[in-house]
Design a protein around this motif. Structure first.
Motif, PDB file in Angstrom:
ATOM      1  N   ASP A 147      14.357  -4.647  87.054  1.00 39.60           N
ATOM      2  CA  ASP A 147      13.278  -4.166  88.171  1.00 39.60           C
ATOM      3  C   ASP A 147      13.090  -2.623  88.200  1.00 39.60           C
ATOM      4  O   ASP A 147      12.393  -2.023  88.913  1.00 39.60           O
ATOM      5  CB  ASP A 147      13.858  -4.671  89.446  1.00 39.60           C
ATOM      6  CG  ASP A 147      13.602  -6.077  89.808  1.00 39.60           C
ATOM      7  OD1 ASP A 147      12.644  -6.478  88.977  1.00 39.60           O
ATOM      8  OD2 ASP A 147      14.555  -6.643  90.623  1.00 39.60           O
ATOM      9  N   LYS A 149      15.820  -0.307  88.544  1.00 39.91           N
ATOM     10  CA  LYS A 149      16.961   0.279  89.537  1.00 39.91           C
ATOM     11  C   LYS A 149      17.985   0.837  88.678  1.00 39.91           C
ATOM     12  O   LYS A 149      18.430   0.397  87.608  1.00 39.91           O
ATOM     13  CB  LYS A 149      17.876  -0.906  90.335  1.00 39.91           C
ATOM     14  CG  LYS A 149      18.763  -0.265  91.173  1.00 39.91           C
ATOM     15  CD  LYS A 149      19.492  -1.307  91.957  1.00 39.91           C
ATOM     16  CE  LYS A 149      20.062  -0.648  93.169  1.00 39.91           C
ATOM     17  NZ  LYS A 149      21.626  -0.625  93.073  1.00 39.91           N
ATOM     18  N   PRO A 157      15.326   5.402  90.321  1.00 38.46           N
ATOM     19  CA  PRO A 157      14.785   4.240  89.493  1.00 38.46           C
ATOM     20  C   PRO A 157      13.505   4.611  88.664  1.00 38.46           C
ATOM     21  O   PRO A 157      12.814   5.532  89.003  1.00 38.46           O
ATOM     22  CB  PRO A 157      14.513   3.206  90.664  1.00 38.46           C
ATOM     23  CG  PRO A 157      14.243   3.819  91.818  1.00 38.46           C
ATOM     24  CD  PRO A 157      15.206   5.148  91.823  1.00 38.46           C
ATOM     25  N   ARG A 180      10.397  -1.904  94.149  1.00 37.13           N
ATOM     26  CA  ARG A 180      10.936  -3.132  93.714  1.00 37.13           C
ATOM     27  C   ARG A 180      12.412  -3.159  94.222  1.00 37.13           C
ATOM     28  O   ARG A 180      12.942  -4.058  94.570  1.00 37.13           O
ATOM     29  CB  ARG A 180      10.729  -3.728  92.392  1.00 37.13           C
ATOM     30  CG  ARG A 180       9.151  -3.962  91.844  1.00 37.13           C
ATOM     31  CD  ARG A 180       9.188  -4.574  90.486  1.00 37.13           C
ATOM     32  NE  ARG A 180       9.974  -5.751  90.310  1.00 37.13           N
ATOM     33  CZ  ARG A 180       9.287  -6.836  90.845  1.00 37.13           C
ATOM     34  NH1 ARG A 180       8.184  -6.904  91.462  1.00 37.13           N
ATOM     35  NH2 ARG A 180      10.144  -7.779  90.420  1.00 37.13           N
ATOM     36  N   VAL A 181      12.971  -2.027  94.178  1.00 37.50           N
ATOM     37  CA  VAL A 181      14.349  -1.801  94.383  1.00 37.50           C
ATOM     38  C   VAL A 181      14.658  -0.982  95.544  1.00 37.50           C
ATOM     39  O   VAL A 181      13.949  -0.293  96.033  1.00 37.50           O
ATOM     40  CB  VAL A 181      14.976  -1.047  93.336  1.00 37.50           C
ATOM     41  CG1 VAL A 181      15.064  -2.012  91.928  1.00 37.50           C
ATOM     42  CG2 VAL A 181      14.237   0.319  92.806  1.00 37.50           C
TER      43      VAL A 181
END
Length: 181
Positions: A147, A149, A157, A180-181
């Motif tokens: 993702d 991260k 990220p 997303r993170v």
């Protein structure tokens, strides 16, 4: 004599007013200096405007770019290259960019920028046998999850592209922080 001494005593502490008149030389200096400054400003203003104008223009949002068919996207991240039209000041170009595109656990397609957030090197998926199923930066050992991260070395990220899917194709838009993170 009284009147004369009264007038003298009234003006005794005051100095007489001296009228300064401008000489011809001063008049010509002021006139030529003003005209020269006016003409110099007339030449400089367009040059400054030409140099500064692109900076003052509002930054346009990135155009959507068709990158790949949705059917070619899997759960395993794959690298896809695409070209964008870029205007940088007065210079126009079409650089080739890269994105790692995959489907998340939720089944939605997402795209990550491969530029490492540590020092700007390019990360690769499974780039190191030591870090399986991770993005790895060969420059300083930074690594990231699928993702994006950050796990080690990098402070942030990986950046994420906006994604939209139309008529079976994946389109990428503006690059921004990873959501997303």
């Amino acid at each position: 004599m009284n009147e004369h001494s009264n007038q003298e005593s009234q003006h005794h502490g005051e100095k007489p007013v001296a009228r300064r008149e401008m000489s011809r030389r001063q008049f010509l200096n002021y006139t030529l200096g003003g005209a020269g400054a006016f003409m110099g400003a007339g030449m400089l203003v367009p040059m400054i405007r030409f140099a500064v104008d692109p900076v003052l223009q509002p930054k346009a949002q990135a155009q959507w770019v068709k990158v790949v068919e949705e059917s070619k996207v899997s759960n395993e991240p794959k690298s896809f290259k695409f070209k964008v039209h870029q205007v940088d000041g007065w210079y126009e170009s079409e650089p080739e960019l890269e994105a790692w595109i995959s489907k998340g656990k939720d089944g939605k397609v997402f795209a990550l920028n491969p530029t490492c957030k540590h020092l700007g090197c390019t990360v690769n998926w499974n780039g190191s046998p030591e870090y399986k199923d991770q993005y790895y930066c060969p420059c300083h050992g930074a690594h990231y999850t699928a993702d994006g991260k950050n796990l080690a070395v990098a402070p942030l990220p990986l950046d994420e592209y906006e994604v939209k899917i139309e008529q079976g194709f994946v389109y990428l838009g503006q690059l921004g922080p990873n959501k997303r993170v």
